[in-house]
Design a protein around this motif. Sequence first.
Motif, PDB file in Angstrom:
ATOM      1  N   ARG A 196     -43.280  72.510  45.030  1.00 39.67           N
ATOM      2  CA  ARG A 196     -41.946  73.041  44.776  1.00 39.67           C
ATOM      3  C   ARG A 196     -42.049  74.393  44.080  1.00 39.67           C
ATOM      4  O   ARG A 196     -42.891  74.581  43.195  1.00 39.67           O
ATOM      5  N   LEU A 197     -41.176  75.324  44.467  1.00 35.00           N
ATOM      6  CA  LEU A 197     -41.160  76.622  43.799  1.00 35.00           C
ATOM      7  C   LEU A 197     -40.913  76.473  42.305  1.00 35.00           C
ATOM      8  O   LEU A 197     -41.479  77.196  41.489  1.00 35.00           O
ATOM      9  N   ALA A 198     -40.050  75.518  41.950  1.00 36.76           N
ATOM     10  CA  ALA A 198     -39.711  75.324  40.539  1.00 36.76           C
ATOM     11  C   ALA A 198     -40.922  74.904  39.712  1.00 36.76           C
ATOM     12  O   ALA A 198     -40.937  75.098  38.488  1.00 36.76           O
ATOM     13  N   SER A 216     -36.905  90.744  47.548  1.00 38.06           N
ATOM     14  CA  SER A 216     -35.517  90.291  47.454  1.00 38.06           C
ATOM     15  C   SER A 216     -35.359  88.886  48.010  1.00 38.06           C
ATOM     16  O   SER A 216     -34.661  88.040  47.425  1.00 38.06           O
ATOM     17  N   GLN A 217     -36.003  88.607  49.141  1.00 37.78           N
ATOM     18  CA  GLN A 217     -35.918  87.275  49.735  1.00 37.78           C
ATOM     19  C   GLN A 217     -36.578  86.229  48.841  1.00 37.78           C
ATOM     20  O   GLN A 217     -36.097  85.104  48.714  1.00 37.78           O
ATOM     21  N   LEU A 218     -37.706  86.603  48.220  1.00 39.80           N
ATOM     22  CA  LEU A 218     -38.388  85.681  47.314  1.00 39.80           C
ATOM     23  C   LEU A 218     -37.519  85.404  46.083  1.00 39.80           C
ATOM     24  O   LEU A 218     -37.369  84.252  45.660  1.00 39.80           O
ATOM     25  N   ASP A 219     -36.935  86.445  45.501  1.00 42.67           N
ATOM     26  CA  ASP A 219     -36.074  86.271  44.322  1.00 42.67           C
ATOM     27  C   ASP A 219     -34.896  85.360  44.635  1.00 42.67           C
ATOM     28  O   ASP A 219     -34.498  84.525  43.809  1.00 42.67           O
ATOM     29  N   THR A 220     -34.324  85.498  45.832  1.00 42.82           N
ATOM     30  CA  THR A 220     -33.215  84.639  46.237  1.00 42.82           C
ATOM     31  C   THR A 220     -33.665  83.186  46.340  1.00 42.82           C
ATOM     32  O   THR A 220     -32.965  82.262  45.893  1.00 42.82           O
ATOM     33  N   ALA A 221     -34.843  82.960  46.925  1.00 41.07           N
ATOM     34  CA  ALA A 221     -35.367  81.602  47.056  1.00 41.07           C
ATOM     35  C   ALA A 221     -35.652  80.991  45.688  1.00 41.07           C
ATOM     36  O   ALA A 221     -35.411  79.788  45.466  1.00 41.07           O
ATOM     37  N   LEU A 222     -36.145  81.785  44.766  1.00 37.97           N
ATOM     38  CA  LEU A 222     -36.411  81.290  43.416  1.00 37.97           C
ATOM     39  C   LEU A 222     -35.118  80.879  42.730  1.00 37.97           C
ATOM     40  O   LEU A 222     -35.049  79.836  42.063  1.00 37.97           O
ATOM     41  N   GLY A 226     -33.656  77.031  41.304  1.00 32.32           N
ATOM     42  CA  GLY A 226     -33.400  76.852  39.883  1.00 32.32           C
ATOM     43  C   GLY A 226     -34.301  77.652  38.985  1.00 32.32           C
ATOM     44  O   GLY A 226     -34.364  77.413  37.775  1.00 32.32           O
ATOM     45  N   VAL A 227     -35.024  78.634  39.549  1.00 29.35           N
ATOM     46  CA  VAL A 227     -35.884  79.517  38.752  1.00 29.35           C
ATOM     47  C   VAL A 227     -35.183  80.873  38.654  1.00 29.35           C
ATOM     48  O   VAL A 227     -35.181  81.642  39.620  1.00 29.35           O
ATOM     49  N   PRO A 228     -34.541  81.178  37.533  1.00 33.30           N
ATOM     50  CA  PRO A 228     -33.717  82.391  37.466  1.00 33.30           C
ATOM     51  C   PRO A 228     -34.505  83.688  37.505  1.00 33.30           C
ATOM     52  O   PRO A 228     -34.038  84.689  38.026  1.00 33.30           O
ATOM     53  N   ARG A 276     -40.132  74.140  51.273  1.00 31.60           N
ATOM     54  CA  ARG A 276     -39.052  74.841  51.951  1.00 31.60           C
ATOM     55  C   ARG A 276     -39.596  76.112  52.580  1.00 31.60           C
ATOM     56  O   ARG A 276     -40.644  76.622  52.171  1.00 31.60           O
ATOM     57  N   ALA A 277     -38.906  76.597  53.590  1.00 32.94           N
ATOM     58  CA  ALA A 277     -39.266  77.880  54.198  1.00 32.94           C
ATOM     59  C   ALA A 277     -38.460  78.981  53.536  1.00 32.94           C
ATOM     60  O   ALA A 277     -37.305  78.781  53.151  1.00 32.94           O
TER      61      ALA A 277
END
Length: 318
Positions: A196-198, A216-222, A226-228, A276-277
């Motif tokens: 999990r990214l979290a 930008s795409q990575l920041d959105t996924a984070l 739930g990772v601000p 997740r992708a």
Amino acid sequence: MLSYEQVAWARRLKIRHLESFLVLDEAGTLTEAAVRMHMTQSAISHWLSDLEELVGMPLVTRGRRIQLTAAGVIMKRLAVSVLGDISRTQLELGAVAEGRTARLHIGSVWAGVARGVPQALAQFQALHPHISVTVSESPFGHLLEGLANKQLDVVVGSLDARAHHPRLQHRELFEDNVCLVVGRASRFWDAAGPVRLADLLQERWIMPPKGTLMRSQLDTALLDSGVPWLLPKVETAAITTLQALVHQGDYVGVCSQAMAEYQAALGTLRILPLDRAIRFGPVGVVWSRDNAAEAVQLFVEHITRSVDRPAPQTLSHL
């Protein structure tokens, strides 16, 4: 057809005017511009005043640092275009002198280098051996600048809003994802199940620079996970730097799925399986509408036909 009055002002225009004007804009001050041009400050001031007299209006506002006026912005566009054409012509003349009849300058992001560009280029040169090719790798924004100032003929990169400029044409090549990768020094090298990214909040991240589409795409996924916010240990647009670092320490790197799969096949990196992708978006070929060079059209047609377009997979299944 242009009338005499429309072009009369430019008959006294010299390359030195445009060159000095561009250097002045980049330097920001007469003093620094004079140093770069190996001229005196009064000489730079003379060339600027002479150019403003030809145009008939101020091109800069003088202050602590020089700022372009609206007319100055227009003249800068002319200077970039004219000097770019001169630079291109010099290279083409050199190619003719060396027995080469055409030259193509290609810029590509990581994904293009990993999937499509090398294979398409090798096939292209087998079909068109008279065309000499130069390839550069850089973030998409830098490549578009090269396209605008005519240092590049064709760019392979992300088809975001910037690729839909009225002066540009493009064709889609394939869809790509954002991917996390690790090296042999990582504790995740043998990870089997989805991560999990979290759960990666405390990891040492190697991220693309701020302002890039991948970041930008990575920041959105984070955020969605739930990772601000994460503070990367390293920010880089160089795949060679990422490769070296992930083998020196316990890092988590970020790159395109196309590049990740290419490096994983070579055994240099391993894809970190995620739950997740993270969509990156379409990657395509972009070129200027006003570039009618035959080499450009031939390469666009060839790479469009030759690049595979597999649908992006969910990374946990790779």
